[in-house]
Design a protein around this motif. Structure first.
Motif, PDB file in Angstrom:
ATOM      1  N   HIS A   1      38.557 -35.689 -26.244  1.00 34.34           N
ATOM      2  CA  HIS A   1      39.606 -34.970 -26.969  1.00 34.34           C
ATOM      3  C   HIS A   1      40.218 -33.902 -26.054  1.00 34.34           C
ATOM      4  CE1 HIS A   1      41.305 -31.995 -29.758  1.00 34.34           C
ATOM      5  NE2 HIS A   1      41.623 -33.071 -30.472  1.00 34.34           N
ATOM      6  N   HIS A   2      39.366 -33.064 -25.492  1.00 33.83           N
ATOM      7  CA  HIS A   2      39.860 -32.062 -24.549  1.00 33.83           C
ATOM      8  C   HIS A   2      38.688 -31.421 -23.804  1.00 33.83           C
ATOM      9  CE1 HIS A   2      38.626 -29.166 -27.703  1.00 33.83           C
ATOM     10  NE2 HIS A   2      38.450 -28.364 -26.673  1.00 33.83           N
TER      11      HIS A   2
ATOM     12  N   THR B   1      34.327 -34.743 -27.149  1.00 35.17           N
ATOM     13  CA  THR B   1      34.720 -36.167 -27.167  1.00 35.17           C
ATOM     14  C   THR B   1      35.378 -36.501 -28.501  1.00 35.17           C
ATOM     15  OG1 THR B   1      32.750 -37.119 -28.238  1.00 35.17           O
ATOM     16  CG2 THR B   1      32.616 -36.715 -25.849  1.00 35.17           C
ATOM     17  N   GLN B   2      36.031 -37.634 -28.549  1.00 34.64           N
ATOM     18  CA  GLN B   2      36.438 -38.212 -29.825  1.00 34.64           C
ATOM     19  C   GLN B   2      35.170 -38.794 -30.457  1.00 34.64           C
ATOM     20  OE1 GLN B   2      39.337 -37.869 -31.039  1.00 34.64           O
ATOM     21  NE2 GLN B   2      40.916 -37.951 -29.444  1.00 34.64           N
TER      22      GLN B   2
ATOM     23  N   GLY C   1      30.295 -37.734 -32.353  1.00 40.27           N
ATOM     24  CA  GLY C   1      31.101 -37.031 -31.353  1.00 40.27           C
ATOM     25  C   GLY C   1      30.227 -35.988 -30.681  1.00 40.27           C
TER      26      GLY C   1
ATOM     27  N   GLU D   1      29.926 -32.342 -28.252  1.00 43.09           N
ATOM     28  CA  GLU D   1      30.498 -31.178 -27.596  1.00 43.09           C
ATOM     29  C   GLU D   1      29.491 -30.802 -26.516  1.00 43.09           C
ATOM     30  OE1 GLU D   1      31.182 -28.240 -30.651  1.00 43.09           O
ATOM     31  OE2 GLU D   1      32.152 -29.766 -31.886  1.00 43.09           O
TER      32      GLU D   1
ATOM     33  N   ASN E   1      36.469 -41.855 -25.458  1.00 39.16           N
ATOM     34  CA  ASN E   1      37.635 -40.982 -25.271  1.00 39.16           C
ATOM     35  C   ASN E   1      37.261 -39.514 -25.396  1.00 39.16           C
ATOM     36  OD1 ASN E   1      39.872 -42.903 -24.891  1.00 39.16           O
ATOM     37  ND2 ASN E   1      39.139 -43.654 -26.871  1.00 39.16           N
TER      38      ASN E   1
ATOM     39  N   LEU F   1      43.446 -32.193 -21.422  1.00 37.57           N
ATOM     40  CA  LEU F   1      43.639 -32.953 -22.662  1.00 37.57           C
ATOM     41  C   LEU F   1      43.390 -34.431 -22.409  1.00 37.57           C
ATOM     42  CD1 LEU F   1      47.009 -31.207 -23.554  1.00 37.57           C
ATOM     43  CD2 LEU F   1      44.814 -30.832 -24.739  1.00 37.57           C
ATOM     44  N   GLY F   2      42.791 -35.113 -23.395  1.00 36.79           N
ATOM     45  CA  GLY F   2      42.597 -36.565 -23.305  1.00 36.79           C
ATOM     46  C   GLY F   2      41.601 -36.934 -22.229  1.00 36.79           C
TER      47      GLY F   2
ATOM     48  N   SER G   1      38.847 -39.961 -20.491  1.00 37.61           N
ATOM     49  CA  SER G   1      37.754 -40.764 -21.037  1.00 37.61           C
ATOM     50  C   SER G   1      36.625 -40.882 -20.027  1.00 37.61           C
ATOM     51  CB  SER G   1      38.244 -42.169 -21.394  1.00 37.61           C
ATOM     52  OG  SER G   1      38.661 -42.836 -20.222  1.00 37.61           O
TER      53      SER G   1
ATOM     54  N   CYS H   1      41.901 -36.822 -17.400  1.00 40.97           N
ATOM     55  CA  CYS H   1      42.566 -35.994 -18.417  1.00 40.97           C
ATOM     56  C   CYS H   1      43.963 -35.613 -17.937  1.00 40.97           C
ATOM     57  CB  CYS H   1      41.799 -34.698 -18.654  1.00 40.97           C
ATOM     58  SG  CYS H   1      40.068 -34.887 -19.071  1.00 40.97           S
TER      59      CYS H   1
END
Ligand code: MN
Length: 482
Positions: free
Chosen positions: A119-120, A155-156, A11, A13, A117, A104-105, A107, A71
């Motif tokens: 995450h935020h 990210t996820q 993941g 950041e 995907n 939020l969300g 991709s 998002c």
């Protein structure tokens, strides 16, 4: 765990420095400067009694990025305090978003339709910089960066290897430049990423203890760091060890990983809502307006180039590298009579290799579309030989980007102006000067034709049309053969 059948779970950041004029909560410039402590104010130095003020542009650019990545925009979001002590953080806390981030969300899609995907995305401020390598006894502090607006995209854990991480960073970087959210200059720290990585048995869905590599400043270093971390964790597991949650640092000079900190969790930061800033309420109308002003995204250009203009995916990928280059290419296609192939060939094989030195995108391109059209039309109309166009005219044009190529070709005396009579006399002259070689040619050494051609081009200073010269030379040689 079957150690022969592992996969990595990664993941990211990513911290993106937002290109607003002023800082996130203070009025001074947010731009990069190499003069230490030039862009500071009582707010970013956290002098007593100062209060933060929100920056509308920070919020707007966060929404822009969120919309570009599909998002959901959080209609009510707020800032939190993340408390920790460090000399480059004068307040003793960072203003960030923890509980309710702005996006939020969503991709980001990599090549081969690989969807990663998100995450935020949250807003926060940057910290200053501690400089350890100038003064041998003291750490120096530069607060220019303190309070610079950031977007942090989390990210996820969907990424699988170093190559995907590299592509993700490059694609994100291209996007933020397209939508004018960041300059994306990685050497100046405009995009930095932290990589979270763990290993697990292929097919499993569990998440094992991860390690975090902090502050990687280029896409290619991110790839290298990931590849080394996979090896490092694997070798620990192979020796029968277990992975401890650690923070690592990727050293630019040695290109090696070193462990810098042990386990660190969110609760260590004692987050709580920022009492000096009100919550941010965003209405539909505001979001819709930003959506309308977004402009074309890289994917839109890619589609246009491949579907409408039938340019290959490989070439389209090169051409959508920046918004400027995409706009440029489309303008060239639309506003000239030139064949699409001529244009793409020129840009990809001649122009870009000439103007680009590294792998980084250009800030701007030296020639405008009119100049390129003028240059290519000179070649098409055979006013200049192709070799002379690339060897003489193009470098001259790049050195004098304000000049019209049609004028420059005259100034430099590059106009192809040898008619067949002039050519004939040059050729006869050369044959006369080389009687021995002419004899050899006549006796069957046909490869001497190349030598004669070279002499002709030299004598005409590259201004004769090679096709024409070849024809006339052939005629003369065959005649004297007979
Ligand atoms: Mn952060």
């Amino acid at each position: 765990m079957n150690l022969n059948n592992l996969e990595s779970v990664i993941g990211l950041e990513v911290h993106i420095q937002v290109n607003t004029a002023s800082k996130a909560f203070a009025p001074e410039a947010a731009s990069f400067t190499s003069t230490p402590n030039e862009h500071i104010s009582p707010v970013s130095l956290a002098l007593p009694g100062t209060l933060p003020v929100m920056n509308k542009k920070h919020i707007e650019k966060a929404v822009r990025l969120g919309l570009a990545l599909g998002c959901k925009i959080n209609p009510r979001n707020y800032f939190d305090r993340k408390n920790y002590f460090y000399a480059d953080l004068p307040k003793g806390y960072q203003i960030t978003q923890d509980g309710d981030p702005i996006c939020l969300g969503g991709s980001l899609t990599l090549s081969g339709n690989r969807k990663i995907n998100i995450h935020h995305i949250h807003m926060e401020e940057d910290a200053g910089k501690s400089i350890h390598d100038i003064d041998p006894l003291n750490t120096l502090l530069d607060y220019n960066r303190a309070g610079v607006p950031l977007l942090e995209l989390v990210t996820q854990p969907d990424l699988k290897n170093g190559e995907e991480v590299e592509e993700f960073v490059n694609t994100l970087r291209r996007l933020v430049r397209y939508i004018d959210v960041s300059d994306g200059i990685m050497q100046e720290g405009s995009l930095r990423c932290d990589v979270n990585l763990s290993l697990r048995e292929r097919g499993s869905t569990e998440l094992n203890t991860r390690c975090e590599i902090k502050n990687i400043n280029s896409a290619s270093n991110a790839k290298k760091a990931v590849e080394q971390e996979i090896k490092r964790q694997l070798s620990i597991l192979k020796k029968g060890g277990t992975i401890a949650q650690q923070t690592l640092d990727f050293n630019l000079k040695t290109q090696k990983l070193t462990v810098t900190r042990e386990k660190e969790d969110a609760h260590d930061y004692r987050y709580f809502p920022e009492p000096d800033l009100s919550p941010i309420d965003l209405n539909e109308e505001y979001i819709e307006k930003i959506k309308q002003n977004m402009g074309r995204l890289p994917d839109d250009y890619f589609k246009m180039l491949t579907e409408e203009y039938k340019i290959s995916e490989y070439e389209a990928n090169i051409l959508v590298e920046s918004k400027e280059l995409s706009d440029y290419t489309i303008k060239l296609i639309k506003s000239s009579e030139l064949k699409i192939r001529t244009i793409t060939n020129f840009i990809i094989n001649k122009y870009l290799p000439e103007v680009k030195t590294g792998t980084d995108e250009l800030e701007s391109y030296p020639l405008n579309s009119d100049q390129i059209i003028g240059f290519l039309e000179l070649i098409e109309s055979e006013k200049i030989t192709i070799s002379s166009a690339y060897q003489n005219l193009l470098p001259a044009l790049l050195k004098n980007p304000e000049k019209d190529p049609k004028k420059l070709i005259k100034d430099l005396d590059l106009i192809q102006d040898f008619d067949s009579n002039a050519l004939k006399s040059i050729i006869l002259d050369i044959l006369e000067k080389n009687p021995e070689l002419l004899k050899k040619y006549k006796n069957g050494r046909k490869n001497l034709f190349g030598f004669f051609m070279g002499e002709v081009m030299k004598a005409s200073k590259g201004k004769s049309n090679p096709k024409e010269a070849k024809k006339v030379l052939g005629e003369i040689l065959n005649k004297s053969d007979g």
